[in-house]
Enzyme design. Structure first.
Site, mmCIF file in Angstrom:
data_model
loop_
_atom_site.group_PDB
_atom_site.id
_atom_site.type_symbol
_atom_site.label_atom_id
_atom_site.label_comp_id
_atom_site.label_asym_id
_atom_site.label_seq_id
_atom_site.Cartn_x
_atom_site.Cartn_y
_atom_site.Cartn_z
ATOM 1 N N ARG A 236 0.850 -1.188 0.000
ATOM 2 C CA ARG A 236 0.000 0.000 0.000
ATOM 3 C C ARG A 236 0.887 1.240 0.000
ATOM 4 N NH1 ARG A 236 -3.631 -2.538 -1.380
ATOM 5 N NH2 ARG A 236 -5.614 -2.977 -0.347
ATOM 6 N N GLU A 265 -3.913 7.154 -5.052
ATOM 7 C CA GLU A 265 -4.130 6.635 -6.412
ATOM 8 C C GLU A 265 -5.423 7.191 -6.998
ATOM 9 O OE1 GLU A 265 -3.929 2.382 -5.925
ATOM 10 O OE2 GLU A 265 -1.939 2.521 -5.048
ATOM 11 N N HIS A 283 -0.878 0.160 -10.036
ATOM 12 C CA HIS A 283 -1.510 -0.802 -9.118
ATOM 13 C C HIS A 283 -2.046 -2.017 -9.890
ATOM 14 C CE1 HIS A 283 -3.708 -1.205 -5.016
ATOM 15 N NE2 HIS A 283 -3.455 -2.395 -5.527
#
Ligand code: 8YV
Length: 317
Positions: A236, A265, A283
């Site tokens: 993360r 993000e 991601h």
């Protein structure tokens, strides 16, 4: 009557989408233009929620769904779900535990290799037609850093951390790790202190859960990793103090990084766009057809289990 389910993040696999449409009265939250009106009309009927690991669900939205029975997270990270509140309400929460381990570990190694060996820079060099102009491309492309044999430090030896360790071991990398406690079923060296692990590593791979570890990779840890050191984050973004990382990459106080995750993000610190020392991914660590199919199936199975009065697979709360 089909159970009503609210979907908070997209699922791309056609077979899973078909199953969802077949079994549930499915509403896509991200397609609702008037969310307040949607909730007024449907909130009371919603029994299940599907969400992504990074998306999670706000406490505020949970509070507006009085008959919610299950939150099926299409991911392993549950840091964006208030698990304590879910437990208090008796809402079951499941995650796709074990479904994405191999893919995430694969990408961690891919990012480390890409960063050490400058694979994206080499690719850009060739595509720009620069090889022909500089047949011995030493000046524009400095010699890379060998990956095999690097001392790899793993931050968080859970499923993914262990899978990274197995892979890095095959490259002859000595492995050390830090976690809340030493584990007696692994052959790797335990280093209780993160700063000490950084000092003793050529590469740090962040694979920890983010629930209680915000900003643990900060300027001090990056300084300990040092100007020859690499950082990989496939967990993360918020585990890393992002301004500290940007500063370290800009000043060369670490050699490079491979990042799949970011604090906010899809926003990535713009300073990183032109920085050749960092390899960036949007991601995508679990984003293969095989893994996303497995994950999607676990989501469907979790919802069905709870609606049938059974225990969902991968229950975390
Ligand atoms: C996914 C993730 O990208 O597992 C997690 O926690 O963040 C990722 O695997 C995401 O959950 C997809 O919805």
């Amino acid at each position: 009557m089909k159970p009503t389910v609210l979907q908070l993040s997209a699922i791309l696999i056609p077979e899973i989408r078909e199953q969802l449409a077949e079994r549930f009265d499915l509403h896509r939250w991200f397609e609702q233009t008037d969310k307040a009106a949607f909730l007024k009309a449907h909130a009371a009927g919603i029994r299940g929620v599907i969400t992504g690991g990074h998306t999670g669900i706000t406490r505020e939205l949970m509070e507006q769904l009085p008959n919610l029975e299950v939150i099926a997270v299409n991911g392993v990270g549950t840091d964006a779900v208030d698990l304590a509140y879910a437990r208090d309400r008796g809402i079951k929460v499941s995650a796709t535990l074990g479904a994405l381990t191999e893919d995430v570990a694969d990408l961690a190694i891919g990012l480390l290799l890409a960063a050490c060996r400058g694979i994206p820079s080499g690719d850009r060099f060739v595509r720009a037609g620069l090889w022909e102009q500089s047949p011995t491309p030493l000046a524009p492309l400095p010699l890379a850093r060998q990956f095999s044999g690097m001392r790899v430090g793993i931050v968080g030896l859970g499923r993914v951390g262990r899978a990274v360790a197995t892979r890095a071991s095959a490259f002859g990398c000595p492995i050390a790790y830090t976690d809340l406690r030493a584990m007696d079923d692994v052959p790797y060296r335990f280093v209780p202190d993160l700063l000490a692990l950084a000092e003793q590593s050529d590469a740090l791979v962040v694979a920890a859960a983010a629930d209680q570890a915000e900003g643990i990779i900060d300027a001090q840890v990056l300084a300990a990793l040092g100007p020859q050191g690499y950082l990989v984050n496939i967990a993360r973004g918020k585990l890393v103090n992002e301004p500290d990382l940007v500063a370290a990459l800009q000043s060369g106080s670490i050699a490079g990084a491979g990042l799949d995750v970011f604090v906010d993000e899809p926003r990535v610190p713009p300073e990183l766009y032109g920085n050749e020392a960092v390899v960036l991914q949007p991601h995508r660590a679990s984003a293969t057809v095989q893994t996303r199919t497995r994950m999607g199936q676990m989501v469907v199975d979790s919802l069905e289990a709870v609606f049938a009065g059974q225990e969902p697979p991968g229950r975390v709360a």
